[in-house]
Enzyme design. Structure first.
Site, PDB file in Angstrom:
ATOM      1  N   ALA A  80       0.856  -1.187   0.000  1.00  0.00           N
ATOM      2  CA  ALA A  80       0.000   0.000   0.000  1.00  0.00           C
ATOM      3  C   ALA A  80       0.892   1.237   0.000  1.00  0.00           C
ATOM      4  O   ALA A  80       1.695   1.428   0.921  1.00  0.00           O
ATOM      5  CB  ALA A  80      -0.910   0.008   1.228  1.00  0.00           C
ATOM      6  N   THR A  86       4.810  14.996  -0.226  1.00  0.00           N
ATOM      7  CA  THR A  86       6.018  15.140  -1.045  1.00  0.00           C
ATOM      8  C   THR A  86       5.930  14.225  -2.274  1.00  0.00           C
ATOM      9  O   THR A  86       5.054  13.354  -2.340  1.00  0.00           O
ATOM     10  CB  THR A  86       7.268  14.716  -0.233  1.00  0.00           C
ATOM     11  OG1 THR A  86       7.218  13.294  -0.046  1.00  0.00           O
ATOM     12  CG2 THR A  86       7.334  15.423   1.118  1.00  0.00           C
ATOM     13  N   HIS A  88       7.568  11.711  -2.878  1.00  0.00           N
ATOM     14  CA  HIS A  88       8.046  10.359  -2.544  1.00  0.00           C
ATOM     15  C   HIS A  88       7.109   9.274  -3.083  1.00  0.00           C
ATOM     16  O   HIS A  88       7.546   8.261  -3.626  1.00  0.00           O
ATOM     17  CB  HIS A  88       8.170  10.247  -1.016  1.00  0.00           C
ATOM     18  CG  HIS A  88       8.900   9.037  -0.543  1.00  0.00           C
ATOM     19  ND1 HIS A  88      10.252   8.882  -0.703  1.00  0.00           N
ATOM     20  CD2 HIS A  88       8.473   7.914   0.083  1.00  0.00           C
ATOM     21  CE1 HIS A  88      10.627   7.721  -0.202  1.00  0.00           C
ATOM     22  NE2 HIS A  88       9.557   7.105   0.286  1.00  0.00           N
TER      23      HIS A  88
HETATM   24  N1  INI Z   1       6.507   2.190   1.114  1.00  0.00           N
HETATM   25  C1  INI Z   1       5.267   1.714   0.953  1.00  0.00           C
HETATM   26  O1  INI Z   1       5.077   0.497   0.722  1.00  0.00           O
HETATM   27  N2  INI Z   1       4.197   2.541   1.055  1.00  0.00           N
HETATM   28  C2  INI Z   1       4.343   3.879   1.296  1.00  0.00           C
HETATM   29  O2  INI Z   1       3.307   4.606   1.394  1.00  0.00           O
HETATM   30  C3  INI Z   1       5.640   4.405   1.455  1.00  0.00           C
HETATM   31  N3  INI Z   1       5.831   5.799   1.725  1.00  0.00           N
HETATM   32  O3  INI Z   1       4.884   6.586   1.637  1.00  0.00           O
HETATM   33  O4  INI Z   1       6.923   6.231   2.032  1.00  0.00           O
HETATM   34  C4  INI Z   1       6.739   3.508   1.354  1.00  0.00           C
HETATM   35  N4  INI Z   1       7.991   3.950   1.500  1.00  0.00           N
HETATM   36  C5  INI Z   1       9.097   3.055   1.782  1.00  0.00           C
HETATM   37  C6  INI Z   1       9.736   2.494   0.536  1.00  0.00           C
HETATM   38  O5  INI Z   1       8.900   1.532  -0.085  1.00  0.00           O
HETATM   39  C7  INI Z   1      11.068   1.790   0.874  1.00  0.00           C
HETATM   40  O6  INI Z   1      10.835   0.730   1.756  1.00  0.00           O
HETATM   41  C8  INI Z   1      12.078   2.745   1.522  1.00  0.00           C
HETATM   42  O7  INI Z   1      12.244   3.910   0.729  1.00  0.00           O
HETATM   43  C9  INI Z   1      13.454   2.043   1.674  1.00  0.00           C
HETATM   44  O8  INI Z   1      13.994   1.669   0.408  1.00  0.00           O
END
Ligand code: INI
Length: 153
Positions: A80, A86, A88
């Site tokens: 999810a 941001t 991201h």
């Molecule tokens: N990972 C998700 O699965 N869902 C999110 O909403 C999310 N947000 O919003 O940051 C998210 N970030 C983590 C990313 O998938 C990596 O695990 C992290 O950047 C380390 O590589």
């Protein structure tokens, strides 16, 4: 006219589930829906292998390794990604879908996309077993159907 289509029988199928832990309060319901769907369509929970990864960004790498192992009929990717303030969200969701798409084309193993990409927690809840269904169920049905259709091509 010859029509090829897949049924929804999961009997004997080996399914890999790759699950991003991030937003686990939503993801847990998607996983439950996926397992329930396999079993209700004639498959067995013993033939499911669940791989947990940190988040959606890491999902394609684990999906790729499972697909290359040759042990699985299909892989279901579950996670999810919920939009924040941001960019991201766009990077994580974009890399996830792109990577999964590449794996299935390169390996020939069907991979279904059960990663929610939503604007709010409310939308995530709606799609994880409340008023807009359960994405884990939907994408598991797609995986089962693809296994059965590809067998005939
Ligand atoms: N990972 C998700 O699965 N869902 C999110 O909403 C999310 N947000 O919003 O940051 C998210 N970030 C983590 C990313 O998938 C990596 O695990 C992290 O950047 C380390 O590589």
């Amino acid at each position: 006219m010859k029509v090829i289509e897949g049924n929804l029988t999961a009997s004997g199928m080996k399914i890999g589930l790759v699950v991003g832990r991030f937003n686990s309060f939503v993801v847990d319901h998607l996983v439950a829906g996926a397992i329930d769907t396999v079993v209700r369509h004639g498959g067995s929970a013993e033939n499911i292998t669940k791989v947990m990864v940190p988040g959606a960004f890491e999902i394609p790498l684990a999906v790729n390794k499972l697909a290359q192992s040759g042990e699985f009929d299909a892989i279901v990717a579950i996670g999810a990604v919920i939009r924040g303030g941001t960019p991201h969200f766009d990077y994580v969701a974009g890399e996830c879908v792109k990577g999964i798409g590449q794996v299935q084309l390169q390996t020939g193993v069907p991979v279904s996309f059960g990663v929610l990409t939503v604007d709010s927690i409310e939308q995530a809840i709606e799609r994880s077993g409340t008023k807009a269904g359960n994405k884990g169920v939907e994408c598991t049905l797609a995986a089962i159907e693809m296994v059965n259709v590809l067998k005939q091509i």
